[in-house]
Design an enzyme around this catalytic site. Structure first.
Site, PDB file in Angstrom:
ATOM      1  N   ASN A 289      -7.165  -9.100 -16.855  1.00 18.80           N
ATOM      2  CA  ASN A 289      -7.828 -10.190 -16.147  1.00 18.80           C
ATOM      3  C   ASN A 289      -8.942  -9.583 -15.299  1.00 18.80           C
ATOM      4  O   ASN A 289      -8.681  -8.997 -14.254  1.00 18.80           O
ATOM      5  CB  ASN A 289      -6.808 -10.926 -15.272  1.00 18.80           C
ATOM      6  CG  ASN A 289      -7.396 -12.097 -14.519  1.00 18.80           C
ATOM      7  OD1 ASN A 289      -8.539 -12.033 -14.045  1.00 18.80           O
ATOM      8  ND2 ASN A 289      -6.636 -13.154 -14.370  1.00 18.80           N
ATOM      9  N   PRO A 290     -10.180  -9.686 -15.766  1.00 13.45           N
ATOM     10  CA  PRO A 290     -11.289  -9.002 -15.087  1.00 13.45           C
ATOM     11  C   PRO A 290     -11.445  -9.393 -13.612  1.00 13.45           C
ATOM     12  O   PRO A 290     -11.840  -8.577 -12.798  1.00 13.45           O
ATOM     13  CB  PRO A 290     -12.521  -9.430 -15.883  1.00 13.45           C
ATOM     14  CG  PRO A 290     -12.022  -9.979 -17.154  1.00 13.45           C
ATOM     15  CD  PRO A 290     -10.617 -10.427 -16.948  1.00 13.45           C
TER      16      PRO A 290
ATOM     17  N   ARG B 272      -7.441  -1.677 -21.695  1.00 15.80           N
ATOM     18  CA  ARG B 272      -7.827  -3.075 -21.889  1.00 15.80           C
ATOM     19  C   ARG B 272      -7.780  -3.858 -20.585  1.00 15.80           C
ATOM     20  O   ARG B 272      -6.834  -3.702 -19.796  1.00 15.80           O
ATOM     21  CB  ARG B 272      -6.874  -3.714 -22.913  1.00 15.80           C
ATOM     22  CG  ARG B 272      -7.194  -5.162 -23.213  1.00 15.80           C
ATOM     23  CD  ARG B 272      -6.469  -5.678 -24.434  1.00 15.80           C
ATOM     24  NE  ARG B 272      -5.023  -5.720 -24.257  1.00 15.80           N
ATOM     25  CZ  ARG B 272      -4.248  -6.699 -24.754  1.00 15.80           C
ATOM     26  NH1 ARG B 272      -4.779  -7.673 -25.448  1.00 15.80           N
ATOM     27  NH2 ARG B 272      -2.950  -6.667 -24.577  1.00 15.80           N
TER      28      ARG B 272
ATOM     29  N   PHE C 231       0.815  -1.223   0.000  1.00 12.09           N
ATOM     30  CA  PHE C 231       0.000   0.000   0.000  1.00 12.09           C
ATOM     31  C   PHE C 231       0.841   1.263   0.000  1.00 12.09           C
ATOM     32  O   PHE C 231       0.430   2.297   0.520  1.00 12.09           O
ATOM     33  CB  PHE C 231      -0.978  -0.002   1.186  1.00 12.09           C
ATOM     34  CG  PHE C 231      -1.643  -1.323   1.449  1.00 12.09           C
ATOM     35  CD1 PHE C 231      -1.954  -2.167   0.383  1.00 12.09           C
ATOM     36  CD2 PHE C 231      -1.944  -1.756   2.727  1.00 12.09           C
ATOM     37  CE1 PHE C 231      -2.560  -3.399   0.599  1.00 12.09           C
ATOM     38  CE2 PHE C 231      -2.546  -2.985   2.948  1.00 12.09           C
ATOM     39  CZ  PHE C 231      -2.852  -3.807   1.880  1.00 12.09           C
TER      40      PHE C 231
ATOM     41  N   GLY D  10      -3.031   0.416 -16.403  1.00 13.56           N
ATOM     42  CA  GLY D  10      -2.686   0.301 -14.979  1.00 13.56           C
ATOM     43  C   GLY D  10      -3.901   0.562 -14.118  1.00 13.56           C
ATOM     44  O   GLY D  10      -4.744   1.397 -14.434  1.00 13.56           O
TER      45      GLY D  10
ATOM     46  N   GLY E  47       0.464  -8.877  -4.060  1.00  9.83           N
ATOM     47  CA  GLY E  47      -0.902  -9.351  -3.828  1.00  9.83           C
ATOM     48  C   GLY E  47      -1.828  -8.945  -4.953  1.00  9.83           C
ATOM     49  O   GLY E  47      -3.021  -9.269  -4.943  1.00  9.83           O
ATOM     50  N   THR E  48      -1.279  -8.238  -5.940  1.00  5.79           N
ATOM     51  CA  THR E  48      -2.118  -7.707  -7.005  1.00  5.79           C
ATOM     52  C   THR E  48      -2.316  -8.691  -8.158  1.00  5.79           C
ATOM     53  O   THR E  48      -3.205  -8.508  -8.971  1.00  5.79           O
ATOM     54  CB  THR E  48      -1.490  -6.427  -7.553  1.00  5.79           C
ATOM     55  OG1 THR E  48      -0.116  -6.695  -7.850  1.00  5.79           O
ATOM     56  CG2 THR E  48      -1.560  -5.308  -6.543  1.00  5.79           C
TER      57      THR E  48
ATOM     58  N   GLY F 105      -3.742  -0.199 -10.318  1.00  7.96           N
ATOM     59  CA  GLY F 105      -3.439  -0.419  -8.900  1.00  7.96           C
ATOM     60  C   GLY F 105      -4.052   0.575  -7.930  1.00  7.96           C
ATOM     61  O   GLY F 105      -4.555   0.206  -6.880  1.00  7.96           O
ATOM     62  N   GLU F 106      -3.967   1.853  -8.239  1.00  5.39           N
ATOM     63  CA  GLU F 106      -4.311   2.841  -7.220  1.00  5.39           C
ATOM     64  C   GLU F 106      -5.597   3.607  -7.481  1.00  5.39           C
ATOM     65  O   GLU F 106      -6.112   4.293  -6.601  1.00  5.39           O
ATOM     66  CB  GLU F 106      -3.140   3.805  -7.029  1.00  5.39           C
ATOM     67  CG  GLU F 106      -2.032   3.156  -6.233  1.00  5.39           C
ATOM     68  CD  GLU F 106      -0.666   3.774  -6.483  1.00  5.39           C
ATOM     69  OE1 GLU F 106      -0.214   4.539  -5.637  1.00  5.39           O
ATOM     70  OE2 GLU F 106      -0.044   3.482  -7.521  1.00  5.39           O
TER      71      GLU F 106
HETATM   72 MO1  MOS Z   1       1.739   4.109  -5.117  1.00  2.00          MO
HETATM   73  S1  MOS Z   1       1.602   4.426  -3.071  1.00  2.00           S
HETATM   74  O1  MOS Z   1       2.404   5.481  -5.901  1.00  2.00           O
HETATM   75  O2  MOS Z   1       2.644   2.710  -5.250  1.00  2.00           O
END
Ligand code: MOS
Length: 713
Positions: A606-607, A603, A239, A677, A467-468, A679-680
């Protein structure tokens, strides 16, 4: 063979994880392992005048104690990791007597067992010369930082905000604030350092910056980088933590050198609050104005945030305000104050999370004032291009996100008037929405692909699994590129001996590493074709052909880098829209009941994993909105709630019904990949949607997070 990209595959490492056989950093058992415990300062400002280790030294099981007295002379961290707003610590540990925050590392005790080490550390007696600490934003003198992690400018102006405000029809001038927050992954930070020879170091650490850590440690000990070997196969959440340079790695390595045994140092939960970064306080003043049609004419976003006395990382709250909406007059600024608190660092969308919270709430206030529906208000101020960079978007389907999200949620069934909707149990119902945005970065990366005799393929890159779903996504890219089943692919990561990959952050892992993986697989294919004439899309045939070649292995490498022309021409951002329903009961308790989010992240790779990413991000956002706050004592600078009983985070019981959807349109300017991307972006906007829904439910505008019951009753 059917393509795996776009399929909701389950995790290739799922079985390892649920059976407990995935090996995390603290779980590598080394022969003759000894245990470390940190010696930490108990004051926030001053200097150490004496460290008395005599009692600790004779305690049961103690093997060695490392303090300023016997510490090696670490070489300083390189400038590119400490200057220009870089995150992480700027000073190597134990080189002087200065103390800047409570919990600063002053040494490490090594013993036969963890309990003995912890007990002995409590016996170390330290004398200080103490100065009153600066702990509050209001008390310190701000400086004006220039850069965020060396790249983004922190001050930006266009047009004339004052003139535009003077002529604006609807105006607001409000201050939003967010508290210090701490990363609380389940796995705390752990390092096991072992000298394999007097000049060779092996480190198992939970780090999402394998290559950076390798260079940092090598530099500090004056070793060639290849003599430092970093291994990290799984990370139990990060995180934003577990990156950059912090004292503990050097302390563990120096302690291992001192006692000539492998030393394991694992943070306690409370050390997660003072030893390796946190999100800084933010205080954000907005002056916004629109014309009579609701078109934004002025936007001023002035952030004050803090760092420690010895760093200059800035939480860049205003950076999305520069371009999320169309506005001719903009003034975004950041000021930084130095407090006697531990060094802050990125955490879950640094800048975007608190900054877009404040922006999206301020916008809601303005929409309310202008009596315009919040979705309509955002559509009227839609940015058709990036007005800050003056570039077209690579792709932006935010309009579709608003439309689809509003429809799925039933936005039109709400009532814009606060306190107008009641639940059957008497709770007030509120609807709220917000925009999500996150930059789509991309970095250089390398990968190797190896074809084995049996037709299986191993692909390697020094990247990370926090973990992603890296193992899974990269296996998908390899499988599709090679045209062989995913079961025949093994993706390996988490080893500094593998080809270079960037720090795992900025939501750029997939878009950076996937091109390298695909490139290495293409190279491998070429090599095989050169050798045996064809590439059969069948691993048995492949094995047979290969057997005839007489070789043991065929290996290919590829280094990828972002497409410079595309990157210069276009502005790369992911967008999304989220809608929440909250219920607020008579005691002021807020429950998020439903959350709908529609995202344009390019795109879908992996849904299943994508949904999981967004779901986790949104839940972080709800947690930030309603619960999370690290509280330092105003006189001592000591964190009073450095544990998970007093620092609240959202848990399963706080999980609403989620409806998460994706536009799933490949980005035409991310060649080969189409993905931007993910992730955030899930956290961004989520706290604002909740706060806006709380306003709709209660008529109360809570401008300082978290929105706890005391602020509502
Ligand atoms: Mo994020 S906290 O910029 O990996």
């Amino acid at each position: 063979m059917n393509a795996t990209i776009g399929q909701p595959l389950t995790r290739v490492d799922g079985k390892l994880k649920v059976t407990g056989t995935a090996t995390y950093a603290a779980e590598f058992h080394r022969p003759k392992l000894a245990y470390g415990a940190l010696i930490q300062s108990t004051i926030a400002n001053g200097r150490v005048t004496k460290i008395d280790v005599s009692t600790a030294k004779s305690a049961a099981g103690v093997i060695g104690i490392l303090t300023r007295e016997n510490a090696p002379r670490f070489k300083p961290y390189p400038d590119n990791l400490t200057k220009n707003g870089a995150p992480g610590e700027s000073r190597v540990p134990l080189q002087d007597d200065n103390v800047y925050w409570v919990g600063q590392h002053l040494g490490i005790v090594v013993a036969q067992t963890l309990e003995q080490a912890t007990h002995a550390a409590s016996l170390v007696r330290i004398q200080y010369e103490e100065k009153p600490p600066l702990v509050s934003l209001a008390d310190a003198n701000p400086v004006q930082p220039e850069k965020f992690i060396g790249r983004e400018k922190l001050q930006a102006k266009r047009g004339d905000v004052n003139a535009a405000l003077a002529n604006a029809m609807h105006k607001i001038d409000v201050v939003y604030s967010t508290p210090i927050e701490n990363h609380n992954p389940i796995e705390t930070i752990s390092t096991t350092a072992e000298w394999e020879a007097s000049d060779r170091l092996l480190i198992h650490e939970s780090t999402r910056g394998i290559k950076q850590l390798q260079k940092v440690v090598a530099n500090s000990f004056g070793l060639p980088a290849e003599n430092v070997h970093i291994v990290c196969k799984f990370i139990g959440g990060a995180f934003g933590s577990k990156g950059f340079q912090w004292s503990h790695t050097l302390l563990a390595a120096a302690a291992a050198q001192l006692v000539q045994r492998p030393v394991k140092l694992t943070f306690t939960r409370s050390q997660m609050f003072d030893s390796a970064g946190q999100r800084a306080y933010t205080d954000q003043r907005f002056s916004l104005g629109t014309d009579k049609t609701g078109k934004l004419v002025a936007l001023r976003h002035a952030t004050t945030t803090h760092c420690s006395p010895v760093s200059e990382f800035t939480e860049p709250c205003g950076n999305m305000s520069r371009m999320l909406y169309s506005c001719p007059n903009v003034d975004v600024s950041h000021r930084l104050v130095r407090l006697n608190l531990t060094t802050p660092c990125p955490m879950r969308a640094p800048g975007e999370a608190p900054g877009v919270f404040a922006l999206e709430c301020a916008l809601d206030e303005l929409a309310h004032k202008a009596d315009i529906d919040p979705v309509e208000f955002r559509l009227r101020n839609y940015a058709e291009f990036n007005e800050f960079e003056n570039k077209p978007w690579s792709n932006k389907k935010l309009r579709e996100c608003y439309q689809r999200g509003a429809e799925k949620f039933g936005w039109s069934k709400g009532n814009r008037k606060p306190r107008a909707m009641l639940a059957t149990d008497g709770s007030q119902i509120g609807f709220g929405m917000a925009t999500a945005i996150y930059p789509a970065g991309q970095q250089k990366a390398g990968a190797t692909a190896i074809l084995n005799k049996d037709g299986t393929v191993v692909v390697r890159s020094a990247t990370h699994e926090i973990g992603t779903g890296t193992y899974t996504a990269m296996s998908q890219f390899a499988s599709d590129t090679l045209g062989i089943p995913i079961e025949k692919i093994r993706f390996e990561l988490g080893d500094s001996q593998f080809p270079e990959a960037p720090n795992n952050g900025g939501s750029w892992l997939t878009s950076s590493v996937a091109p390298a993986v695909m490139g290495a697989c293409r190279e491998l294919k070429k090599k095989v074709v050169d050798l045996v004439g064809i590439w059969p899309n069948d691993s048995t045939q492949l094995a047979n052909l290969f057997a005839r070649s007489g070789q043991e292995q065929i290996q290919a490498e590829f280094n990828s880098e972002p497409n410079k022309e595309e990157r210069e021409k276009f502005s790369f951002f992911s967008h999304g829209a989220l809608f929440v329903e909250v219920h607020v009961d008579l005691l002021g308790q807020v429950r998020v009941k439903r959350a709908v989010g529609v995202y344009d992240v390019g795109r879908m790779i992996n849904p299943r994993l994508a949904r999981s990413q967004i779901l986790g991000g949104m839940l972080f956002g709800f947690s930030m909105a309603l619960m999370e706050a690290t509280v330092p004592d105003e006189t001592t600078g000591r964190i009073v709630n450095a544990n998970l009983a007093d620092y609240h985070v959202a848990v399963h019981a706080d999980t609403p019904e989620f409806d998460i959807d994706f536009i799933n349109e490949p980005d035409p300017h991310m060649p080969d990949l189409g993905a931007r991307g993910i992730g955030e972006i899930g956290i961004v906007g989520a706290p604002a949607a909740v706060a806006n829904a709380v306003f709709n439910a209660t008529g109360k505008r809570v401008r300082d997070l978290p929105i706890t019951p005391d602020k509502l009753i």
